[in-house]
Design a protein around this motif. Structure first.
Motif, PDB file in Angstrom:
ATOM      1  N   THR A  76       0.824  -1.217   0.000  1.00 32.43           N
ATOM      2  CA  THR A  76       0.000   0.000   0.000  1.00 32.43           C
ATOM      3  C   THR A  76       0.859   1.268   0.000  1.00 32.43           C
ATOM      4  O   THR A  76       0.484   2.278  -0.607  1.00 32.43           O
ATOM      5  N   THR A  77       2.021   1.210   0.667  1.00 33.27           N
ATOM      6  CA  THR A  77       2.919   2.378   0.666  1.00 33.27           C
ATOM      7  C   THR A  77       3.525   2.603  -0.716  1.00 33.27           C
ATOM      8  O   THR A  77       3.641   3.755  -1.176  1.00 33.27           O
ATOM      9  N   VAL A  78       3.905   1.533  -1.383  1.00 31.51           N
ATOM     10  CA  VAL A  78       4.436   1.645  -2.745  1.00 31.51           C
ATOM     11  C   VAL A  78       3.388   2.285  -3.663  1.00 31.51           C
ATOM     12  O   VAL A  78       3.709   3.112  -4.540  1.00 31.51           O
ATOM     13  N   LEU A  79       2.112   1.933  -3.477  1.00 30.32           N
ATOM     14  CA  LEU A  79       1.035   2.518  -4.293  1.00 30.32           C
ATOM     15  C   LEU A  79       0.952   4.031  -4.121  1.00 30.32           C
ATOM     16  O   LEU A  79       0.719   4.761  -5.088  1.00 30.32           O
ATOM     17  N   THR A  80       1.143   4.504  -2.884  1.00 31.65           N
ATOM     18  CA  THR A  80       1.066   5.951  -2.657  1.00 31.65           C
ATOM     19  C   THR A  80       2.182   6.686  -3.393  1.00 31.65           C
ATOM     20  O   THR A  80       1.963   7.771  -3.943  1.00 31.65           O
ATOM     21  N   PHE A  81       3.375   6.098  -3.403  1.00 27.84           N
ATOM     22  CA  PHE A  81       4.475   6.721  -4.143  1.00 27.84           C
ATOM     23  C   PHE A  81       4.258   6.605  -5.661  1.00 27.84           C
ATOM     24  O   PHE A  81       4.661   7.503  -6.412  1.00 27.84           O
ATOM     25  N   ALA A  82       3.643   5.509  -6.082  1.00 25.15           N
ATOM     26  CA  ALA A  82       3.366   5.333  -7.516  1.00 25.15           C
ATOM     27  C   ALA A  82       2.430   6.422  -8.033  1.00 25.15           C
ATOM     28  O   ALA A  82       2.536   6.844  -9.187  1.00 25.15           O
TER      29      ALA A  82
END
Length: 368
Positions: free
Chosen positions: A274-280
């Motif tokens: 979910t954190t990777v999605l926010t940066f994406a």
């Protein structure tokens, strides 16, 4: 000394990585490099292209700036994942959490401002020219950053570096652990839920208004209506991607905070995803500008075209500069070159003799 060496060896032994960690680090680096390049390009074209200096693009500039600052956190996150501890000190730890929280709020508030701008431009064309002005947009943007700073104060106060068994971590150390769920819900409501509700209401009104061709809307030219649709669709796409990328993160955060599932086996993998999605999301925004906005697409092309032209010009000037330097050098030393040339000419005369049609140059070097 021996104890120090043993400590170092034990720490090195702890630096083991599984496939999951390496994959997450690689994804972070890809997102960071691509996102930084894209958002810097967006900021550059808005600042340097006169036709890009519109009210809507001022908000897009602010969103790109928020995304750029947010993506800079990847450097510290990946470094911490690699060395297995926080190595940047107490001050950087506070700055890390401060800028992270501020950019979360500023992105949401900027998208809300964009939605208000679209609502005024489409639904209130009569007062649009008076309200939608660069100076007023700049005031709104300053208010966005100021409000974001105020909303981030709790996390700024309690962020600190902590030591545990010789290793350091950067975290928010709440005086009472029971305050964690309350703060997560606080950020979710003010940094996501409330802006999303305002955005939904405004865009519903915009879409309804665009479907109804009222008298004020019919007075506009076909080109104006077409431009409004394009810009409205671009902003809507930015908002939808934001919701898709951030909703899983906030859903996960609320569930584990309310149900106290921090130690569950699935918590850490889901947190990483979910954190990777926010940066994406911050990486995707420049791609949306390029694909959905003709103005941004043309501005990007002009940047790359001008870079190619500059490269060719530099190469040309370097080449011509070398030639001019040789010619200048020859003019600076006429006696030396003249004597060399005359000696060579005399030697050729001795060996080959005069040829037909050859004229005497008086010993002056004229080049090959």
């Amino acid at each position: 000394m021996e104890a120090s060496n043993n400590t170092t060896l034990s720490r090195c032994a702890e630096l083991t990585y599984n496939t999951e960690d390496l994959l997450v680090v690689a994804i972070y680096i890809l997102i960071g490099v691509s996102g930084l390049f894209g958002n810097v390009l967006v900021i550059y074209v808005i600042l340097h292209s006169p036709k890009m200096k519109t009210v809507t693009n001022m908000y897009i500039f602010n969103l790109a700036l928020s995304d750029l600052i947010f993506l800079l956190h990847i450097a510290m996150i990946t470094t911490t994942m690699i060395v297995k501890q926080w190595i940047f000190g107490e001050a950087v730890c506070k700055i890390f959490f401060m800028t992270n929280a501020i950019t979360v709020f500023s992105s949401a508030l900027t998208l809300t401002s964009l939605s208000v701008d679209r609502y005024i431009a489409v639904c209130k064309p009569v007062i649009s020219q008076k309200i939608r002005q660069p100076r007023k947009a700049a005031i709104v943007i300053m208010c966005v950053w100021f409000v974001s700073l105020l909303l981030s104060m709790p996390i700024i106060l309690y962020a600190q570096r902590k030591e545990n068994s010789g290793t350091y971590s950067c975290q928010v150390d709440w005086p009472d652990p029971t305050e964690i769920p309350a703060y997560i819900i606080y950020i979710f409501i003010l940094g996501f839920a409330v802006p999303f509700c305002f955005i939904s209401i405004l865009y519903t009104s915009v879409i309804i208004h665009m479907k109804r061709a009222g008298p004020a809307n019919r007075q506009r030219s076909t080109e104006q209506r077409k431009n409004h649709r394009k810009v409205t669709f671009l902003v809507l796409a930015i908002i939808l991607v934001y919701v898709i990328c951030w909703l899983p993160y906030w859903t996960f955060q609320i569930i584990i905070a309310v149900l106290d599932l921090y130690t569950a086996s699935f918590s850490l993998p889901l947190f990483k995803v979910t954190t990777v999605l926010t940066f994406a999301n911050s990486m995707i925004n420049p791609v949306l500008y390029a694909f959905l906005s003709e103005n941004f697409r043309q501005a990007f092309k002009e940047v790359f075209r001008s870079r190619c032209i500059c490269r060719e010009r530099i190469r040309y000037f370097l080449q011509t500069g070398d030639r001019n330097e040789v010619e200048l050098d020859s003019t600076r030393r006429p006696g030396h070159v003249s004597n060399q040339t005359e000696a060579v000419s005399n030697e050729e005369d001795k060996t080959e003799g005069p040829q037909d049609g050859q004229t005497d140059n008086g010993g002056v070097y004229t080049g090959p």
